[in-house]
Scaffold this motif. Structure first.
Motif, PDB file in Angstrom:
ATOM      1  N   ASP A 211       0.846  -1.179   0.000  1.00  0.00           N
ATOM      2  CA  ASP A 211       0.000   0.000   0.000  1.00  0.00           C
ATOM      3  C   ASP A 211       0.890   1.240   0.000  1.00  0.00           C
ATOM      4  O   ASP A 211       2.105   1.157   0.097  1.00  0.00           O
ATOM      5  N   VAL A 212       0.256   2.397  -0.086  1.00  0.00           N
ATOM      6  CA  VAL A 212       1.014   3.638  -0.008  1.00  0.00           C
ATOM      7  C   VAL A 212       1.679   3.715   1.369  1.00  0.00           C
ATOM      8  O   VAL A 212       1.047   3.503   2.393  1.00  0.00           O
ATOM      9  N   ASN A 213       2.969   4.005   1.390  1.00  0.00           N
ATOM     10  CA  ASN A 213       3.684   4.081   2.663  1.00  0.00           C
ATOM     11  C   ASN A 213       4.638   5.258   2.623  1.00  0.00           C
ATOM     12  O   ASN A 213       4.808   5.910   1.598  1.00  0.00           O
ATOM     13  N   ASP A 214       5.272   5.541   3.751  1.00  0.00           N
ATOM     14  CA  ASP A 214       6.288   6.577   3.751  1.00  0.00           C
ATOM     15  C   ASP A 214       7.601   5.976   4.244  1.00  0.00           C
ATOM     16  O   ASP A 214       7.694   4.788   4.529  1.00  0.00           O
ATOM     17  N   TYR A 215       8.621   6.819   4.350  1.00  0.00           N
ATOM     18  CA  TYR A 215       9.963   6.319   4.622  1.00  0.00           C
ATOM     19  C   TYR A 215      10.100   5.643   5.982  1.00  0.00           C
ATOM     20  O   TYR A 215      11.027   4.855   6.198  1.00  0.00           O
ATOM     21  N   MET A 216       9.196   5.922   6.911  1.00  0.00           N
ATOM     22  CA  MET A 216       9.282   5.309   8.225  1.00  0.00           C
ATOM     23  C   MET A 216       9.060   3.799   8.166  1.00  0.00           C
ATOM     24  O   MET A 216       9.412   3.076   9.094  1.00  0.00           O
ATOM     25  N   SER A 217       8.481   3.312   7.066  1.00  0.00           N
ATOM     26  CA  SER A 217       8.242   1.878   6.928  1.00  0.00           C
ATOM     27  C   SER A 217       9.303   1.193   6.065  1.00  0.00           C
ATOM     28  O   SER A 217       9.224  -0.013   5.833  1.00  0.00           O
ATOM     29  N   PHE A 218      10.296   1.943   5.581  1.00  0.00           N
ATOM     30  CA  PHE A 218      11.324   1.350   4.732  1.00  0.00           C
ATOM     31  C   PHE A 218      12.186   0.368   5.526  1.00  0.00           C
ATOM     32  O   PHE A 218      12.404   0.541   6.728  1.00  0.00           O
ATOM     33  N   SER A 219      12.706  -0.623   4.834  1.00  0.00           N
ATOM     34  CA  SER A 219      13.530  -1.648   5.485  1.00  0.00           C
ATOM     35  C   SER A 219      14.832  -1.083   6.027  1.00  0.00           C
ATOM     36  O   SER A 219      15.274  -1.447   7.116  1.00  0.00           O
ATOM     37  N   SER A 220      15.471  -0.202   5.258  1.00  0.00           N
ATOM     38  CA  SER A 220      16.722   0.401   5.722  1.00  0.00           C
ATOM     39  C   SER A 220      16.941   1.746   5.048  1.00  0.00           C
ATOM     40  O   SER A 220      16.518   1.969   3.916  1.00  0.00           O
ATOM     41  N   ILE A 221      17.598   2.649   5.771  1.00  0.00           N
ATOM     42  CA  ILE A 221      17.952   3.968   5.256  1.00  0.00           C
ATOM     43  C   ILE A 221      19.387   4.269   5.672  1.00  0.00           C
ATOM     44  O   ILE A 221      19.728   4.188   6.861  1.00  0.00           O
TER      45      ILE A 221
ATOM     46  N   ASN B  12       3.773   1.929  -4.235  1.00  0.00           N
ATOM     47  CA  ASN B  12       3.629   3.379  -4.099  1.00  0.00           C
ATOM     48  C   ASN B  12       4.199   3.887  -2.778  1.00  0.00           C
ATOM     49  O   ASN B  12       4.216   3.173  -1.776  1.00  0.00           O
ATOM     50  N   SER B  13       4.643   5.127  -2.812  1.00  0.00           N
ATOM     51  CA  SER B  13       5.087   5.793  -1.596  1.00  0.00           C
ATOM     52  C   SER B  13       4.757   7.276  -1.732  1.00  0.00           C
ATOM     53  O   SER B  13       4.327   7.733  -2.785  1.00  0.00           O
ATOM     54  N   VAL B  14       4.958   8.014  -0.648  1.00  0.00           N
ATOM     55  CA  VAL B  14       4.762   9.462  -0.669  1.00  0.00           C
ATOM     56  C   VAL B  14       6.095  10.100  -1.014  1.00  0.00           C
ATOM     57  O   VAL B  14       7.111   9.803  -0.384  1.00  0.00           O
ATOM     58  N   LYS B  15       6.109  10.968  -2.034  1.00  0.00           N
ATOM     59  CA  LYS B  15       7.378  11.535  -2.505  1.00  0.00           C
ATOM     60  C   LYS B  15       8.088  12.313  -1.413  1.00  0.00           C
ATOM     61  O   LYS B  15       9.282  12.161  -1.211  1.00  0.00           O
ATOM     62  N   THR B  16       7.359  13.176  -0.701  1.00  0.00           N
ATOM     63  CA  THR B  16       7.933  13.877   0.447  1.00  0.00           C
ATOM     64  C   THR B  16       7.156  13.505   1.696  1.00  0.00           C
ATOM     65  O   THR B  16       5.955  13.765   1.789  1.00  0.00           O
ATOM     66  N   SER B  17       7.831  12.860   2.641  1.00  0.00           N
ATOM     67  CA  SER B  17       7.211  12.461   3.907  1.00  0.00           C
ATOM     68  C   SER B  17       7.823  13.273   5.034  1.00  0.00           C
ATOM     69  O   SER B  17       8.953  13.763   4.923  1.00  0.00           O
ATOM     70  N   ILE B  18       7.085  13.415   6.112  1.00  0.00           N
ATOM     71  CA  ILE B  18       7.578  14.189   7.254  1.00  0.00           C
ATOM     72  C   ILE B  18       7.425  13.389   8.540  1.00  0.00           C
ATOM     73  O   ILE B  18       6.650  12.430   8.617  1.00  0.00           O
ATOM     74  N   SER B  19       8.171  13.798   9.532  1.00  0.00           N
ATOM     75  CA  SER B  19       7.972  13.287  10.888  1.00  0.00           C
ATOM     76  C   SER B  19       8.391  14.384  11.853  1.00  0.00           C
ATOM     77  O   SER B  19       9.072  15.345  11.476  1.00  0.00           O
ATOM     78  N   CYS B  20       7.993  14.251  13.101  1.00  0.00           N
ATOM     79  CA  CYS B  20       8.299  15.300  14.073  1.00  0.00           C
ATOM     80  C   CYS B  20       8.276  14.731  15.478  1.00  0.00           C
ATOM     81  O   CYS B  20       7.791  13.623  15.723  1.00  0.00           O
TER      82      CYS B  20
ATOM     83  N   SER C 151      -4.140  14.108   5.425  1.00  0.00           N
ATOM     84  CA  SER C 151      -5.188  13.975   4.421  1.00  0.00           C
ATOM     85  C   SER C 151      -4.876  12.729   3.602  1.00  0.00           C
ATOM     86  O   SER C 151      -3.957  12.733   2.781  1.00  0.00           O
ATOM     87  N   GLY C 152      -5.611  11.655   3.856  1.00  0.00           N
ATOM     88  CA  GLY C 152      -5.312  10.381   3.211  1.00  0.00           C
ATOM     89  C   GLY C 152      -3.968   9.859   3.674  1.00  0.00           C
ATOM     90  O   GLY C 152      -3.750   9.646   4.871  1.00  0.00           O
ATOM     91  N   SER C 153      -3.039   9.674   2.734  1.00  0.00           N
ATOM     92  CA  SER C 153      -1.697   9.199   3.076  1.00  0.00           C
ATOM     93  C   SER C 153      -0.703  10.349   3.195  1.00  0.00           C
ATOM     94  O   SER C 153       0.479  10.128   3.440  1.00  0.00           O
ATOM     95  N   ILE C 154      -1.188  11.589   3.019  1.00  0.00           N
ATOM     96  CA  ILE C 154      -0.306  12.754   3.017  1.00  0.00           C
ATOM     97  C   ILE C 154      -0.332  13.452   4.369  1.00  0.00           C
ATOM     98  O   ILE C 154      -1.385  13.748   4.916  1.00  0.00           O
ATOM     99  N   LYS C 155       0.862  13.724   4.896  1.00  0.00           N
ATOM    100  CA  LYS C 155       0.997  14.414   6.178  1.00  0.00           C
ATOM    101  C   LYS C 155       1.775  15.709   5.953  1.00  0.00           C
ATOM    102  O   LYS C 155       2.824  15.703   5.318  1.00  0.00           O
ATOM    103  N   LYS C 156       1.236  16.842   6.468  1.00  0.00           N
ATOM    104  CA  LYS C 156       1.873  18.143   6.290  1.00  0.00           C
ATOM    105  C   LYS C 156       1.975  18.883   7.621  1.00  0.00           C
ATOM    106  O   LYS C 156       1.118  18.726   8.493  1.00  0.00           O
ATOM    107  N   PHE C 157       3.011  19.697   7.748  1.00  0.00           N
ATOM    108  CA  PHE C 157       3.159  20.520   8.945  1.00  0.00           C
ATOM    109  C   PHE C 157       2.166  21.681   8.922  1.00  0.00           C
ATOM    110  O   PHE C 157       1.796  22.187   7.867  1.00  0.00           O
ATOM    111  N   LYS C 158       1.762  22.109  10.111  1.00  0.00           N
ATOM    112  CA  LYS C 158       0.850  23.247  10.244  1.00  0.00           C
ATOM    113  C   LYS C 158       1.624  24.544  10.476  1.00  0.00           C
ATOM    114  O   LYS C 158       2.837  24.535  10.682  1.00  0.00           O
ATOM    115  N   ASN C 159       0.879  25.641  10.455  1.00  0.00           N
ATOM    116  CA  ASN C 159       1.395  26.972  10.804  1.00  0.00           C
ATOM    117  C   ASN C 159       2.551  27.441   9.927  1.00  0.00           C
ATOM    118  O   ASN C 159       3.431  28.190  10.386  1.00  0.00           O
TER     119      ASN C 159
END
Length: 211
Positions: A26-36, A106-114, A123-131
Motif C-alpha cells: 500500500d502507499v507508505n512513507d519512509y518510516m516503513s522502509f527496510s533500511s535507510i 507506491n510511496s509518498v514523494k515527500t514524507s515528514i515526521s516530528c 489527508s489520506g496518506s499525506i501528512k503536512k506541517f501546520k502553521n
C-alpha cells in the motif's frame, strides 16, 4: 571486504524477515522502509532527547510571531531499501529457475515526521506541517504519491547452487531535519524536532551472493 560482509549479513536478514513471494504494498512513507543509509548525519528518530533539547536551547529566544529553527542537516543524500520483493537460497546442487512477478509499489514523494508538540495535518496518506513551517524553512515539499516500482514486471531469475538471491526496491533521496519553535504573541505554542524525507529516484535491484 567489510562492505561484502555487511551485504551478506543484510541479505540473510532479508531472507529470514521478508516474504519469499512478491507483495503488493500500500502507499507508505519512509518510516516503513527496510533500511535507510544517511551519508552524513542521522534520522530524527535516532537523535536522543538530550540532542533535541540541546538544539532547542539554541533557538529559545522568544519571537513575537512565527518560527525559530535550526537545521541538523539540509538536503543530505540518503540511500534506502523500501522493501524486499523476493528472497531465495539454493541449497541444492543444480541451478534453479524462478519466475517472479513484481507489482507496482507506491510511496509518498515527500514524507515528514516530528517530535514534541509540532503540529501536522493528515489527508489520506499525506501528512503536512501546520502553521507555515514549510514556508519558514523555505522548503517546497512534493506531497504527492509516487511509484517506487513504476509498473508490473515479470522477472526470470536463475539461482546457482549455494547462492542466495534477493530482489528488492532501492532508491535515493534527500533528508532535511532539525528543531523548531513556533511563537504567537511571544508565547511558545509548538516546539520539537522536524524532518523531511524526499525520494529522488528508485529502481529494482537483484543481488546474487555465492556463500
Amino acid at each position: 571486504m567489510k562492505k561484502i560482509v555487511m551485504l551478506v549479513i543484510l541479505l540473510f536478514v532479508f531472507l529470514i524477515a521478508a516474504p519469499s513471494k512478491p507483495s503488493n504494498a500500500d502507499v507508505n512513507d519512509y518510516m516503513s522502509f527496510s533500511s535507510i543509509n544517511v551519508s552524513d548525519g542521522k534520522l530524527l528518530r535516532d537523535y536522543t532527547n538530550e540532542e533535541i533539547n540541546e538544539g532547542l536551547s539554541h533557538i529559545k529566544k522568544r519571537k513575537f510571531n512565527g518560527w525559530r529553527y535550526e537545521f541538523f542537516q539540509k538536503n543530505t543524500k540518503v540511500e534506502f531499501i523500501s522493501s524486499t520483493v523476493f528472497t531465495m537460497y539454493n541449497s541444492g546442487t543444480t541451478a534453479m529457475k524462478y519466475k517472479v512477478q513484481v507489482s507496482s509499489e507506491n510511496s509518498v514523494k515527500t514524507s515528514i515526521s516530528c517530535t514534541g508538540t509540532i503540529g501536522y495535518s493528515i489527508s489520506g496518506s499525506i501528512k503536512k506541517f501546520k502553521n507555515g513551517l514549510d514556508s519558514s524553512l523555505k522548503i517546497e515539499g512534493s506531497y504527492v504519491e509516487t511509484q517506487l516500482v513504476k509498473q508490473q514486471e515479470n522477472l526470470e531469475i536463475e539461482i546457482d547452487p549455494g547462492t542466495i538471491c534477493v530482489v528488492y526496491v532501492q532508491g535515493t533521496g534527500l533528508l532535511t531535519n532539525g528543531v523548531a519553535s513556533f511563537y504567537q504573541l511571544w508565547f511558545r505554542k509548538e516546539s520539537g524536532g522536524f524532518e523531511y524525507f524526499t525520494i529522488t529516484d528508485s529502481y529494482l535491484r537483484i543481488e546474487k551472493i555465492k556463500l
